[in-house]
Write an enzyme that holds these catalytic residues in place. Sequence first.
Site, short mmCIF file in Angstrom:
data_model
loop_
_atom_site.label_atom_id
_atom_site.label_comp_id
_atom_site.label_asym_id
_atom_site.label_seq_id
_atom_site.Cartn_x
_atom_site.Cartn_y
_atom_site.Cartn_z
N THR A 179 0.86 -1.18 0.00
CA THR A 179 0.00 0.00 0.00
C THR A 179 0.90 1.23 0.00
O THR A 179 1.99 1.20 0.57
CB THR A 179 -0.88 -0.02 1.27
OG1 THR A 179 -1.83 -1.07 1.14
CG2 THR A 179 -1.60 1.30 1.51
N ARG A 207 -15.16 -5.86 -0.08
CA ARG A 207 -14.54 -5.40 1.17
C ARG A 207 -13.86 -4.04 0.95
O ARG A 207 -13.16 -3.82 -0.02
CB ARG A 207 -13.52 -6.44 1.65
CG ARG A 207 -12.75 -6.05 2.93
CD ARG A 207 -11.41 -5.44 2.63
NE ARG A 207 -10.59 -5.27 3.83
CZ ARG A 207 -9.44 -4.59 3.85
NH1 ARG A 207 -8.97 -4.07 2.75
NH2 ARG A 207 -8.76 -4.48 4.96
N GLY A 211 -11.28 -1.33 2.92
CA GLY A 211 -10.38 -1.17 4.07
C GLY A 211 -10.36 0.27 4.56
O GLY A 211 -11.25 1.07 4.28
N ASP A 212 -9.32 0.60 5.29
CA ASP A 212 -9.21 1.94 5.88
C ASP A 212 -8.71 3.01 4.89
O ASP A 212 -8.95 4.20 5.10
CB ASP A 212 -8.23 1.91 7.07
CG ASP A 212 -6.83 1.49 6.65
OD1 ASP A 212 -6.70 0.54 5.85
OD2 ASP A 212 -5.85 2.12 7.09
N THR A 222 -1.13 2.37 7.09
CA THR A 222 -1.05 1.13 6.33
C THR A 222 -1.10 -0.04 7.30
O THR A 222 -0.57 0.05 8.40
CB THR A 222 0.23 1.07 5.48
OG1 THR A 222 0.37 -0.25 4.93
CG2 THR A 222 1.49 1.38 6.28
N GLY A 223 -1.75 -1.11 6.88
CA GLY A 223 -1.84 -2.27 7.76
C GLY A 223 -3.21 -2.91 7.67
O GLY A 223 -3.90 -2.79 6.65
N GLY A 261 -6.63 -3.00 7.72
CA GLY A 261 -7.57 -1.89 7.62
C GLY A 261 -8.67 -1.92 8.65
O GLY A 261 -9.06 -0.87 9.19
N1 ASP Z 1 -4.72 -0.84 4.96
C1 ASP Z 1 -4.90 -1.53 3.73
C2 ASP Z 1 -6.25 -2.23 3.76
O1 ASP Z 1 -6.63 -2.72 4.79
C3 ASP Z 1 -3.86 -2.58 3.46
C4 ASP Z 1 -2.44 -2.14 3.70
O2 ASP Z 1 -2.19 -1.04 4.15
O3 ASP Z 1 -1.53 -2.92 3.40
O4 ASP Z 1 -6.89 -2.30 2.74
#
Ligand code: ASP
Length: 352
Positions: free
Chosen positions: A214, A242, A244-245, A265-266, A268
């Site tokens: 990301t 789906r 995410g954040d 990032t992470g 979500g």
């Molecule tokens: N945060 C992103 C999501 O959940 C994924 C990521 O940051 O790697 O879609």
Amino acid sequence: MFKCCFPVRCFPVLMVILVTSTVTAQESSDRLTFAIAIHGGAGSSPDMFSAEVNQLRHDAMQQALEIGQNILVEGGTSLEAVEAVIRFLEDDPHFNAGKGAVFNAAGEHELDASIMDGSNLDCGAVAGVRTIKNPISAARLVMTETVHVLLAGPGADEFGELQQVERVENDYFDTPATSKAWNEFLKEQQTDHGDGASRQLPFLDMVTGSCIGTVGCVALDSHGNLAAGTSTGGMTNKQFGRVGDSPIVAAGTYAANETCAVSCTGIGEEFIRRAVAYDVAARMKYQGVAVDDAVREILINELPAAAGGIIAVDGDGRISMRYSTGGMARAAADSSGRFEVIWHEEPATSNN
Ligand code: ASP
């Protein structure tokens, strides 16, 4: 060249060490003319890639930083810098955004992005787009050309068509690497977890690296304005539909001149639950906490272990880039002459 101190699968145990050891904040009280920070996804430990791919990812981060820095040096706005940096990384197949977006469970790609202008709290986002080559630019157009904040699904793709942004077939986003990652992920799930594995998916993702890449950017410009943006393909094998954040303002992205600009990032779902991006700003606003302390406290005290990473910059140009995963590709530059792409893990005692 890229040396990781810890085996990737050990990172839940090492989370606190890493969170407390990857400071990249500047302690000066002077206001910098400009500052910019970029992330290339939490979980992206160099151990996960071949030397060749590491080099390509490193070079792309460096080029992205140069693009952003040049815009800011020439007096461009933080919004311009954020959009240009993210567009560049969206076009690079080695990041999970745009061209390199991961596969969902239907074997397709659904992309999310958001952008925010800290000078007036204007923001725009797209979620689940399937045919827009550069979702960050569509997000900016949602901000500037509509009265809305977030467009999702077919309506967002259609909006892109009306705005004449570049459109592509969904398989444009296929790459050999994401295809391989998806197939390996499916195999690993069958072998290790049998049925009912989907509830565990996000946590497996951070271990296997199937969501890494990301991209996000935060910037302070010479006019004193902050901006932030984030773009992603989400998580490998995510359920169709789906979100995410990353396209959720206050969860994955936030910017307000009075506090900071943030990109997350992470996993979500964890960032949405805790409104993480806004939480960084709220701690600064209501508790007078410094940007780097706010980021660190959230990673350690609020989010689950190994949930992800956060980059942020405040109105004086102080940058924070921290993560609780096995790694996070990141880069920063500012008007003091700083220009660095940080790729390897720092020793536990380092404080750069
Ligand atoms: N945060 C992103 C999501 O959940 C994924 C990521 O940051 O790697 O879609």
